[in-house]
Design an enzyme around this catalytic site. Structure first.
Site, PDB file in Angstrom:
ATOM      1  N   ASP A   1       0.814  -1.215   0.000  1.00 22.12           N
ATOM      2  CA  ASP A   1       0.000   0.000   0.000  1.00 22.12           C
ATOM      3  C   ASP A   1       0.848   1.265   0.000  1.00 22.12           C
ATOM      4  OD1 ASP A   1       0.937  -0.494   2.554  1.00 22.12           O
ATOM      5  OD2 ASP A   1      -1.031  -0.785   3.451  1.00 22.12           O
TER       6      ASP A   1
ATOM      7  N   ASN B   1      -7.722  -2.770  14.132  1.00 16.65           N
ATOM      8  CA  ASN B   1      -9.116  -3.002  13.728  1.00 16.65           C
ATOM      9  C   ASN B   1      -9.254  -4.192  12.777  1.00 16.65           C
ATOM     10  OD1 ASN B   1      -8.028  -2.032  11.387  1.00 16.65           O
ATOM     11  ND2 ASN B   1      -9.328  -0.217  11.220  1.00 16.65           N
TER      12      ASN B   1
ATOM     13  N   HIS C   1      -7.411  -4.694  10.026  1.00 18.82           N
ATOM     14  CA  HIS C   1      -7.086  -4.460   8.610  1.00 18.82           C
ATOM     15  C   HIS C   1      -5.796  -5.178   8.199  1.00 18.82           C
ATOM     16  CE1 HIS C   1      -4.735  -0.429   9.434  1.00 18.82           C
ATOM     17  NE2 HIS C   1      -3.899  -1.421   9.356  1.00 18.82           N
TER      18      HIS C   1
ATOM     19  N   GLU D   1      -9.614  -1.758   5.147  1.00 19.05           N
ATOM     20  CA  GLU D   1     -10.259  -1.467   6.420  1.00 19.05           C
ATOM     21  C   GLU D   1     -11.536  -2.305   6.559  1.00 19.05           C
ATOM     22  OE1 GLU D   1      -8.474   0.074   8.386  1.00 19.05           O
ATOM     23  OE2 GLU D   1      -8.075   2.167   7.915  1.00 19.05           O
TER      24      GLU D   1
HETATM   25  C1  F6R Z   1       1.329  -1.265   6.080  1.00 20.27           C
HETATM   26  C2  F6R Z   1       0.186  -2.142   6.257  1.00 20.27           C
HETATM   27  C3  F6R Z   1      -0.647  -2.076   7.485  1.00 20.27           C
HETATM   28  C4  F6R Z   1       0.143  -2.412   8.735  1.00 20.27           C
HETATM   29  C5  F6R Z   1      -0.760  -2.387   9.979  1.00 20.27           C
HETATM   30  C6  F6R Z   1       0.019  -2.657  11.249  1.00 20.27           C
HETATM   31  O1  F6R Z   1       1.953  -1.491   4.839  1.00 20.27           O
HETATM   32  O2  F6R Z   1      -0.061  -2.904   5.382  1.00 20.27           O
HETATM   33  O3  F6R Z   1      -1.717  -2.983   7.342  1.00 20.27           O
HETATM   34  O4  F6R Z   1       0.714  -3.682   8.602  1.00 20.27           O
HETATM   35  O5  F6R Z   1      -1.381  -1.152  10.086  1.00 20.27           O
HETATM   36  O6  F6R Z   1       0.901  -1.602  11.467  1.00 20.27           O
HETATM   37  P1  F6R Z   1       2.016  -1.688  12.606  1.00 20.27           P
HETATM   38  O7  F6R Z   1       2.963  -2.746  12.188  1.00 20.27           O
HETATM   39  O8  F6R Z   1       2.661  -0.317  12.581  1.00 20.27           O
HETATM   40  O9  F6R Z   1       1.318  -1.979  13.866  1.00 20.27           O
END
Ligand code: F6R
Length: 264
Positions: A67, A136, A138, A143
């Protein structure tokens, strides 16, 4: 789903790094799916060390990131392209032209999403996809309410995700509310998926992903449909799992079987 529960976050990173190194040993031309955020940082550090020690090479590999923020150029310090350059690409032997991150500053982002899907297909598909987990539920920026068969597209971030990621932005700095993300369908097409989750703040989402129903309300629950999904957790992230002893038992059995097979 294979559920691996390890004592610490460092163990989780090591387990994840080993999977990537093995993948590259098996096929140096592997196509790797990568993630940003805090979780993969320790894994990337281990890959950098392995590459510097010449235990592994990325010279023939290709990567696709999950992303990118829509509205941030590649050289913006908060862009995910910038993150990847700083935390992995600049320190390993990968060819810059073999690294792909969705283009957050594309003049036509809808067309860019389509092209990204095509690029993945042209590369032969993703062999091993790395995922983190949002509080959440995702994965990527899919989301809650994301289509379970969705493809790369523009997504609006939830206020919870915006708040979680605010730590990466300076006070008053522009923080995008839109992203380009691989879809859940795109992620499910990967040959193998490894999701890492560490820390108490992920425990609820981990439980929903593994023991909850398959639902768009928890996008990570879509991994229940994948034939080769490995979820690697530290004790804190696994703390709310009801069947935790069963998962540990299966892993012990798996390890014993592996030992027997490698002895033969
Ligand atoms: C980022 C991504 C997000 C993160 C998720 C967890 O490329 O794909 O889904 O993996 O938000 O983020 P952290 O690792 O910062 O807790």
């Amino acid at each position: 789903m294979q559920i691996v529960i390890l004592p610490t976050a460092d163990d989780v990173a090591e387990y994840g790094a080993t999977l990537f190194i093995r993948q590259l040993h098996k096929n140096p031309h592997s196509v790797l799916g990568l993630a940003t955020g805090s979780t993969p940082l320790a894994l990337y550090r281990l890959l950098i060390i392995a590459c510097q020690q010449k235990t592994v090479s990325f010279a023939k590999a290709k990567t696709f990131n999950l992303d990118e923020y829509l509205g941030l150029a590649a050289d913006h310090p908060q862009s995910y392209r910038y993150f990847m350059q700083q935390h992995l690409f600049n320190a390993i032997d990968i060819l810059p032209s073999n690294t792909a991150v969705p283009d957050g500053s594309a003049a036509d982002p809808v067309a860019a999403c389509k092209q990204y899907e095509q690029q993945i297909v042209d590369a032969g598909g993703i062999d091993l996809q790395l995922l983190g987990l949002g509080r959440n539920g995702h994965i990527g920026f899919n989301e809650p309410s994301s289509g379970l068969r969705s493809r790369t597209r523009i997504k609006t971030l939830t206020p919870a995700t915006i708040a979680d990621n605010a730590r990466f932005f300076e006070q008053g700095e522009y923080q995008p509310h839109l992203s380009i993300t691989m879809g859940i369908g795109t992620i499910l097409d990967a040959g193998k998926v490894v999701l890492l989750a560490t820390g108490t703040n992920k425990a609820k989402a981990v439980k929903a992903m593994i023991e909850g129903p398959l639902t768009a309300a928890c996008p990570a629950s879509a991994l229940q449909l994948h034939q080769q999904a490995i979820v690697v957790l530290d004790e804190a992230a696994a703390a709310e799992l009801t069947d935790i002893e069963f998962y540990r038992h299966i892993e012990r059995e798996n390890q014993a079987l592996l030992k027997r097979l490698t002895r033969q």
